[in-house]
Enzyme design. Sequence first.
Site, PDB file in Angstrom:
ATOM      1  N   ASP A  52      43.302  19.253  38.981  1.00  0.00           N
ATOM      2  CA  ASP A  52      42.015  19.473  38.329  1.00  0.00           C
ATOM      3  C   ASP A  52      41.065  20.203  39.271  1.00  0.00           C
ATOM      4  OD1 ASP A  52      40.094  18.694  36.036  1.00  0.00           O
ATOM      5  OD2 ASP A  52      39.039  18.044  37.832  1.00  0.00           O
ATOM      6  N   TYR A  57      33.340  24.654  41.916  1.00  0.00           N
ATOM      7  CA  TYR A  57      33.768  24.095  43.199  1.00  0.00           C
ATOM      8  C   TYR A  57      33.919  25.218  44.226  1.00  0.00           C
ATOM      9  CZ  TYR A  57      35.079  19.906  40.456  1.00  0.00           C
ATOM     10  OH  TYR A  57      35.088  18.818  39.620  1.00  0.00           O
ATOM     11  N   TYR A 198      37.062  10.604  36.809  1.00  0.00           N
ATOM     12  CA  TYR A 198      36.788  11.200  38.120  1.00  0.00           C
ATOM     13  C   TYR A 198      35.975  10.223  38.969  1.00  0.00           C
ATOM     14  CZ  TYR A 198      31.921  12.875  37.073  1.00  0.00           C
ATOM     15  OH  TYR A 198      30.578  12.977  36.778  1.00  0.00           O
ATOM     16  N   LEU A 201      37.790   6.504  42.906  1.00  0.00           N
ATOM     17  CA  LEU A 201      37.689   5.604  44.055  1.00  0.00           C
ATOM     18  C   LEU A 201      36.234   5.433  44.478  1.00  0.00           C
ATOM     19  CD1 LEU A 201      40.781   6.774  46.163  1.00  0.00           C
ATOM     20  CD2 LEU A 201      40.534   4.667  44.825  1.00  0.00           C
TER      21      LEU A 201
END
Length: 321
Positions: A52, A57, A198, A201
């Site tokens: 992804d 980005y 997304y 964590l």
Amino acid sequence: MELRSLGKSNVKIAPILMGTWQAGKSMWTGINDSETIEAIRSGFETGITTIDTAEIYGDGYSEQIVAKAVSDVRDQVQLASKVFPTHLQFDQVIEACDRSLQNLKTDYLDLYQIHWPSGSFNSEIVPIEETMKALNTLKEQGKIRAIGVSNFSRAQLAEAQQYGQIDSVQPPYSLFWRQAEKELIPYCVENNISVLAYSSLAQGLLTGKFGANHQFEEGDHRAKNKLFQGEHYQRALDAIEQLRPIAQKKNCTLAQLALCWLIAQPNTCAIAGARNPQQALGNAKVATINLSEAELAEIDQIGRQVTNHLDDNPVMWTFNV
């Protein structure tokens, strides 16, 4: 790693996806290109075949890094990218997709997503009908195989669905960030839409590597993450200490435990980034861990010690969207 169906599409994706925000370097620190490429490649070789990325980005740099890592095995990977809210007019969507295809050195995307709803980041308001018309055109042309949205509410997702098939939604979702469970995920279960979580964590918080007085380097966007601030952060650290014995019993890391819990949730796959091959290999091992119903419930309750104190705002950061 057993692949899962992406919504109602013909695309199959891995339950753990390789996230590549960090590959773009913008808003991250300490990122090394060669290590990132090795991480993506190591993930691929151990079953993380879905990658992804997004045009924003690093202004296409992440897409270029992904291409360097896997362009020679394109037929064995699933590539997902996103169009930013400043490019949601019909012609802009077409042009943005073509740029992403060029950056990724491919002639099609397995999944193309609207990164944020129209109007986000002070962008121009573009009717979702116009944006969806462009995405449907790209799909008809064979440039994309499936359409997804990211950071959409239940209402925004339902509106987009009126103009075409939506096969995935990408919300922030983790053991420590669960607003998506209230309305969005039940809607996805009802309509067979995949949830691609997304910040799975909690931007590294669920790895257990952060101490009580952690200070981020200048430029690290995590300094503005609500979970790293004040009482939220202290509750998270307390919860992590309660998760440690479960991880030890399962012979896995805290990160692996958190990801295993997440992909056991309805319709949910987890996007997990990796700075180096070791992290990618650790993420891939999640698919081999089995949690019982009792263990899932125990982990759930520990996570709620953090999430019960958060408000309903689904945005994780204090910068303006």
